[in-house]
Design an enzyme around this catalytic site. Structure first.
Site, PDB file in Angstrom:
ATOM      1  CB  CYS A   1      -1.122   0.351   0.945  1.00  0.00           C
ATOM      2  SG  CYS A   1      -2.220  -1.232   1.313  1.00  0.00           S
ATOM      3  CB  CYS A   2       2.641   3.406  -1.287  1.00  0.00           C
ATOM      4  SG  CYS A   2       1.394   2.993  -2.879  1.00  0.00           S
ATOM      5  N   GLY A   3       3.559   2.280   1.761  1.00  0.00           N
ATOM      6  CA  GLY A   3       4.415   2.362   2.965  1.00  0.00           C
ATOM      7  C   GLY A   3       4.500   3.506   3.541  1.00  0.00           C
TER       8      GLY A   3
END
Length: 270
Positions: free
Chosen positions: A106-108
């Site tokens: 989820c892109c972090g």
């Protein structure tokens, strides 16, 4: 399809009033650690295919690989999930700022400061105008991108990206659980294959955020097509960088957010 990308899992399915036991195909999440010049740089949670392209695209997007010729060695150990990259002339500030980062599917963690320092150096306004599409071209490309993703058809759990010639020819398609990863796989292939972006359009299944727009800019993309929406900052950046965004491409309709001159109703002459 790489068997490690998909796994069968037991499920309980409810449909039309019935409860049934069975199995379903589920997409896997895989931690890929990038070792840059002998040091751990970042771990990406990804779909475990095209990992070399993903690593190259990620390093280029982050500004650590500003010239593909500076990549002197790249190897992948599938037993440990490590990619080893040797890159000359690395910006040490960028390397230290991004040391040992972890990006989920989820892109972090937020990369806002890091990203925009780098983007000020690497994202330049486009001077070219080589792409001319019709609205129907955009709709057809989005459909072709979805049809090309066998992984999405099987699991429904990935984002898709694809590169097209403006005549509709599909050049390559990539899928990943992380939307940024799907684009980086495209970017890595472009760099490794020394593809020119003239006359090409990039299609994407996810939302066009500022980071997505900037990745497209670094690829030299003139037209970015999306199944989803665009954010306000992405639109502002696209206006400044000379990129056409067409979003909400679904059910035979779309919105053109920026530089609409590249997309018309009829035939184009470029």
């Amino acid at each position: 399809m790489n068997e490690s990308v998909v796994i069968r899992r037991a499920v309980t399915r409810y449909s039309d009033g019935e409860v049934l036991s069975g199995e379903d195909d589920v997409v896997t999440e895989y931690p890929l650690t990038i070792m840059l010049n002998g040091e751990e740089f970042a771990t990406l949670v990804c779909s475990p295919d095209h990992v070399e392209d993903l690593s190259i695209g990620f390093l280029a997007s982050e500004g650590l690989l500003t010239d593909y010729r500076s990549l002197t060695d790249l190897s992948y150990d599938d037993r440990t999930g490590h990619v080893y990259a040797e890159v000359e002339d690395v910006d040490e500030w960028l390397k230290e700022s991004g040391s040992k980062r972890y990006f989920t599917s989820c892109c972090g963690k937020s990369r806002q400061g890091f990203v925009f320092y780098n983007d000020a150096r690497t994202a330049k306004p486009l001077q070219s105008h080589t792409v001319g599409l019709t609205y129907e071209d955009c709709i057809s490309m989005m459909s072709a991108m979805q049809q090309a993703s066998g992984l999405f058809k099987v699991t429904g759990g990935v984002h898709n990206a694809a590169l097209f010639e403006q005549d509709g020819t599909l050049l390559l398609s990539r899928s990943d659980i992380g939307r940024h990863n799907a684009l980086d796989k495209i970017y890595g292939h472009i760099l490794r294959s020394e593809l020119l972006m003239d006359g090409k359009a990039l299609a994407f299944s996810g939302r066009v955020s500022s980071e997505v727009l900037l990745k497209a800019a670094k690829m030299g993309c003139e037209v970015l097509l999306s199944k989803s929406a665009a954010t306000d900052l992405a639109i502002q950046l696209a206006e400044d960088l000379g990129i056409t965004i067409a979003g909400f491409i679904r059910n035979g309709s779309l919105n053109v957010y920026t530089h609409p001159e590249r997309i018309t109703k009829g035939d184009n002459n470029f």
